[in-house]
Design a protein around this motif. Sequence first.
Motif, PDB file in Angstrom:
ATOM      1  N   MET A 149      -2.918   3.129   7.505  1.00 52.06           N
ATOM      2  CA  MET A 149      -4.440   2.748   6.183  1.00 52.06           C
ATOM      3  C   MET A 149      -4.797   3.943   6.748  1.00 52.06           C
ATOM      4  O   MET A 149      -5.227   4.157   8.160  1.00 52.06           O
ATOM      5  N   TYR A 165       5.672   9.381  -1.585  1.00 58.18           N
ATOM      6  CA  TYR A 165       5.080   8.756  -1.851  1.00 58.18           C
ATOM      7  C   TYR A 165       5.601   7.806  -0.754  1.00 58.18           C
ATOM      8  O   TYR A 165       7.261   6.849  -1.809  1.00 58.18           O
ATOM      9  N   GLN A 187      -4.313   7.698   6.950  1.00 53.46           N
ATOM     10  CA  GLN A 187      -3.411   8.337   7.659  1.00 53.46           C
ATOM     11  C   GLN A 187      -2.996   9.140   6.786  1.00 53.46           C
ATOM     12  O   GLN A 187      -2.582   8.852   5.972  1.00 53.46           O
ATOM     13  N   THR A 243       3.229   3.988   9.309  1.00 55.43           N
ATOM     14  CA  THR A 243       2.009   4.147   8.985  1.00 55.43           C
ATOM     15  C   THR A 243       1.036   3.070   8.679  1.00 55.43           C
ATOM     16  O   THR A 243       1.716   1.919   8.856  1.00 55.43           O
ATOM     17  N   LYS A 260       0.943  -0.887   0.079  1.00 53.96           N
ATOM     18  CA  LYS A 260      -0.413   0.035   0.115  1.00 53.96           C
ATOM     19  C   LYS A 260       0.909   1.473   0.398  1.00 53.96           C
ATOM     20  O   LYS A 260       1.769   1.666   0.812  1.00 53.96           O
ATOM     21  N   LYS A 301       5.738   3.234   0.565  1.00 54.06           N
ATOM     22  CA  LYS A 301       4.847   1.967   0.421  1.00 54.06           C
ATOM     23  C   LYS A 301       5.367   1.222   2.341  1.00 54.06           C
ATOM     24  O   LYS A 301       6.959   1.612   1.969  1.00 54.06           O
ATOM     25  N   HIS A 357       1.549   5.012   0.616  1.00 52.00           N
ATOM     26  CA  HIS A 357       1.261   6.399   1.549  1.00 52.00           C
ATOM     27  C   HIS A 357       1.973   7.481   1.535  1.00 52.00           C
ATOM     28  O   HIS A 357       2.878   7.464   0.925  1.00 52.00           O
ATOM     29  N   GLU A 358       0.714   8.918   1.562  1.00 53.13           N
ATOM     30  CA  GLU A 358       1.060   9.777   0.871  1.00 53.13           C
ATOM     31  C   GLU A 358       1.991  10.566   2.600  1.00 53.13           C
ATOM     32  O   GLU A 358       1.542  10.611   3.144  1.00 53.13           O
TER      33      GLU A 358
END
Length: 121
Positions: free
Chosen positions: A95, A65, A97, A93, A26, A67, A28-29
């Motif tokens: 999901m 970004y 957030q 991190t 996944k 992962k 993440h930003e």
Amino acid sequence: MKTIGARIGVILAMILLGIFLFISGKEHEVFIENKGEKYTPKNAYYILDGEKEIKIKKKKKKREYIKGVNHTIEVRFKDAGGVEKKVVKEFKTKMGQIITINAAMIESDSWLKIEELKSKK
């Protein structure tokens, strides 16, 4: 009976593999900003998860970004006295957030800000 057990085992293994790949892959930003409360360095340099070094100017914000779950950030800057500082921090991190890392405040406790995404209704 033995083949049914093997089939159920394979199906469970595939489900677990799918869950692992979903979580680890996944994207993440993450926002990285260079804006301190007392002092903001003219330029700060950061390396996110061992990738290339990126320069961020004073009072600017960049989007990255990443992962996976576990990450490291290495920040290099000159403090108010002109001394070169290098700080390495780890963070996780999840999901849903939004993560903001403040490079200017990397030495304080408020270097990481985590916000939960609000669902659209």
